[in-house]
Scaffold this motif. Sequence first.
Motif, PDB file in Angstrom:
ATOM      1  N   SER A  54       0.831  -1.186   0.000  1.00 36.62           N
ATOM      2  CA  SER A  54       0.000   0.000   0.000  1.00 36.62           C
ATOM      3  C   SER A  54       0.872   1.244   0.000  1.00 36.62           C
ATOM      4  O   SER A  54       0.498   2.279  -0.548  1.00 36.62           O
ATOM      5  CB  SER A  54      -0.911   0.010   1.223  1.00 36.62           C
ATOM      6  N   THR A  58      -1.196   4.895  -4.346  1.00 36.71           N
ATOM      7  CA  THR A  58      -2.542   4.380  -4.575  1.00 36.71           C
ATOM      8  C   THR A  58      -2.836   4.279  -6.068  1.00 36.71           C
ATOM      9  O   THR A  58      -2.282   5.018  -6.871  1.00 36.71           O
ATOM     10  CB  THR A  58      -3.584   5.293  -3.910  1.00 36.71           C
ATOM     11  N   ASN A  59      -3.724   3.364  -6.384  1.00 39.96           N
ATOM     12  CA  ASN A  59      -4.186   3.138  -7.761  1.00 39.96           C
ATOM     13  C   ASN A  59      -3.024   2.989  -8.734  1.00 39.96           C
ATOM     14  O   ASN A  59      -2.996   3.570  -9.802  1.00 39.96           O
ATOM     15  CB  ASN A  59      -5.102   4.270  -8.226  1.00 39.96           C
ATOM     16  N   ASP A 135       3.901   8.775  -3.237  1.00 40.18           N
ATOM     17  CA  ASP A 135       3.443   9.326  -1.973  1.00 40.18           C
ATOM     18  C   ASP A 135       4.632   9.665  -1.068  1.00 40.18           C
ATOM     19  O   ASP A 135       4.661   9.317   0.110  1.00 40.18           O
ATOM     20  CB  ASP A 135       2.521   8.298  -1.282  1.00 40.18           C
ATOM     21  N   GLN A 227      -0.220   6.076 -12.418  1.00 36.06           N
ATOM     22  CA  GLN A 227      -1.285   6.215 -11.431  1.00 36.06           C
ATOM     23  C   GLN A 227      -2.597   6.452 -12.167  1.00 36.06           C
ATOM     24  O   GLN A 227      -2.707   7.393 -12.951  1.00 36.06           O
ATOM     25  CB  GLN A 227      -1.002   7.386 -10.486  1.00 36.06           C
ATOM     26  N   SER A 230      -8.672   6.750 -10.680  1.00 31.33           N
ATOM     27  CA  SER A 230      -9.373   6.258  -9.498  1.00 31.33           C
ATOM     28  C   SER A 230      -9.229   4.743  -9.482  1.00 31.33           C
ATOM     29  O   SER A 230      -8.693   4.153 -10.418  1.00 31.33           O
ATOM     30  CB  SER A 230     -10.856   6.645  -9.554  1.00 31.33           C
ATOM     31  N   ARG A 231      -9.748   4.160  -8.407  1.00 34.24           N
ATOM     32  CA  ARG A 231      -9.679   2.711  -8.314  1.00 34.24           C
ATOM     33  C   ARG A 231     -10.446   2.046  -9.461  1.00 34.24           C
ATOM     34  O   ARG A 231      -9.998   1.061 -10.043  1.00 34.24           O
ATOM     35  CB  ARG A 231     -10.298   2.290  -6.973  1.00 34.24           C
ATOM     36  N   GLN A 260      -1.423  -2.991  -8.779  1.00 34.33           N
ATOM     37  CA  GLN A 260      -1.128  -3.131  -7.356  1.00 34.33           C
ATOM     38  C   GLN A 260      -2.137  -4.060  -6.683  1.00 34.33           C
ATOM     39  O   GLN A 260      -1.777  -4.883  -5.859  1.00 34.33           O
ATOM     40  CB  GLN A 260      -1.200  -1.749  -6.739  1.00 34.33           C
ATOM     41  N   ASP A 261      -3.382  -3.928  -7.085  1.00 36.82           N
ATOM     42  CA  ASP A 261      -4.429  -4.763  -6.503  1.00 36.82           C
ATOM     43  C   ASP A 261      -4.170  -6.243  -6.738  1.00 36.82           C
ATOM     44  O   ASP A 261      -4.350  -7.071  -5.848  1.00 36.82           O
ATOM     45  CB  ASP A 261      -5.795  -4.406  -7.109  1.00 36.82           C
TER      46      ASP A 261
END
Lengths: 401, 225
Positions: A54, A58-59, A135, A227, A230-231, A260-261
């Motif tokens: 994580s 993100t995304n 991040d 990136q 959104s998800r 990543q998911d």
Amino acid sequence: MKTEDVIQFSIRATLGYPTRTLLMILAMSIGVASVILLTALGEGARRYVTREFSSLGTNLLIVLPGRSETTGGHPPLVGGTPRDLTLEDALSLTRSSAIRRVAPITVGSAPVSWKYRDREVTILGSTSELFEIRDLSMAQGRFIPSGDPTRGAAVCVMGYRLKKELFGNQSPLGEWTRIGDRRFRVVGVLAKKGQSLGLDMGDVVVAPVASAQALFNTSTLFRILVQANSRDAIPKAKKAILGIIRERHEGEDDITVVTQDAMLSIFDRIFTALTLSVAGIAGISLAVAGILIMNVMLIAVSQRTTEIGLLKAIGAPGRQILRLFLAESAILSLIGAAFGLILAFFGTWALARAFPSFPITVPVWALGAAVGVSLLTGLVFGVLPARRAAKLDPAQALSRR
Amino acid sequence: MIHLVGIKRVFQVGDEAVHALSNVNMTVDAGEYIAIMGPSGSGKSTLLNIIGLLDRPDKGVYRLEDMDTTDLTDDQQASVRRHKIGFVFQFFHLVPRLTAAENVELPLILAGVEPAERRSRVQAALSALGLSGRAKHRPDQLSGGQRQRVAIARATIMQPRVILADEPTGNLDRTSGKNVVQSLEDLNRKGMTLILVTHDPDLGSRASRKVVMMDGRISEDTGAS
């Protein structure tokens, strides 16, 4: 016979033979504690990996050169890469509306020196977008500036640990360092973030991608971090990436896009399976404790032959004797489980103290399962001795002294 | 009260069949005081065990208070033992980890009697046998005679119809043996049937009826009608 009398009688019986009782409680508590501790370790490992992933951002989608059928894990280590990824490939991805940011990455290793100190470190060539995608945060100064990525400025940002080793407590901002055979001006220092995916961000130098490529005399990229907006946009972004690159690579699908998911869910599955299997291994110690309970109860039955005969003579049916002995092994198991919980509590506490960064947690199901299994073990392994006691011939049992 | 007709009991010892009892007939009326005598291996204890429902005869009919006991289930037999029969053994068979009072309480616990009632009955039984001061002692803190009297209190706490005593004085010195016998005879005087197995001719002669056993048969019975 009343239930409370059965319990009281059994407790008196366990207290009557303290050595035996202590041994059984010890075995059972070690079994229960090891089940809980090992599942806690497995669960901790799972959380650790999830957290690491994580922290990548993100995304996130990762574009690797080369075709691979896998959906996660390492990039293909062997086998040819038909076409390299280039900076132009990366920049062309921004065309898609599903993609918010793109950070091309080139990686190499080079000596970094300031005055008389130098160190060999990992050089990360990227763009200013890496800052948001990964991040990151700054301890001092600013990140590498945005601008035309194809024209590299001679500036760099360094990890906090490298800064400490090269500059000590002095401010490195504005200083010129030598990286390989080029000179770069330090514009910022990254804040502590810890490891992510094996790359220690405290020990790197981030430079504009074009400068890094010039430094290593290459035009290829190690990978591209993308990136999505959104998800929900992740599948769309993946499709767009594949489409754009195919177009640019003359219709060849020669890249791998890892989301990543997908990686997260794979690791999640792996570690859940791992936790369960370690719990199973620890369960063996519970079975050993069960066998010990059986043996000790068998000895107890032969030690207490006359007592059993007497109970029968004063009016206890075989059924009742069975209940008494089962209650005894159940009580011993439960006390053992209680001590096991205490032991596991101290164990996790000590581990948490020793490895503060490791998120060791006891899953609630493991607590219930350990206690339940220990009780079940006690009952199952208590049946044989209890049946033997129940079947004892009272006339024979009472004929000896 | 007790009717034994054609009782036979065979034990298998190795390849050999040992006839512990063969064709024993006996009738006992309520309130009798019987001594069963005879040499070792003559079947006295086996007879006592069969009367006490600790053992089942291979052949024959045993009626206790007009109830055929031969086809009772394990649970029913246990219930009969609990309510109608009290045992006293040569080696006392007290539970070593329990106090005197707790040992006496055991039959009441098995019968599911309320704790408050249990306490008062145990106290009464102990004081009747002169053991009030010893209630909290464990068996290893009691003398042989005291232990046997605790065992008698345990045997009588359920107010059984029959007391079966197997060599009750066999493990005691003369004085405490005499005490124990007096306690048992007191119970008999209050109406409990007393059957005891003994080697001791003095003890045997105190009983109102004497049954002598020989090789699994009754060879002499002073009360046979």
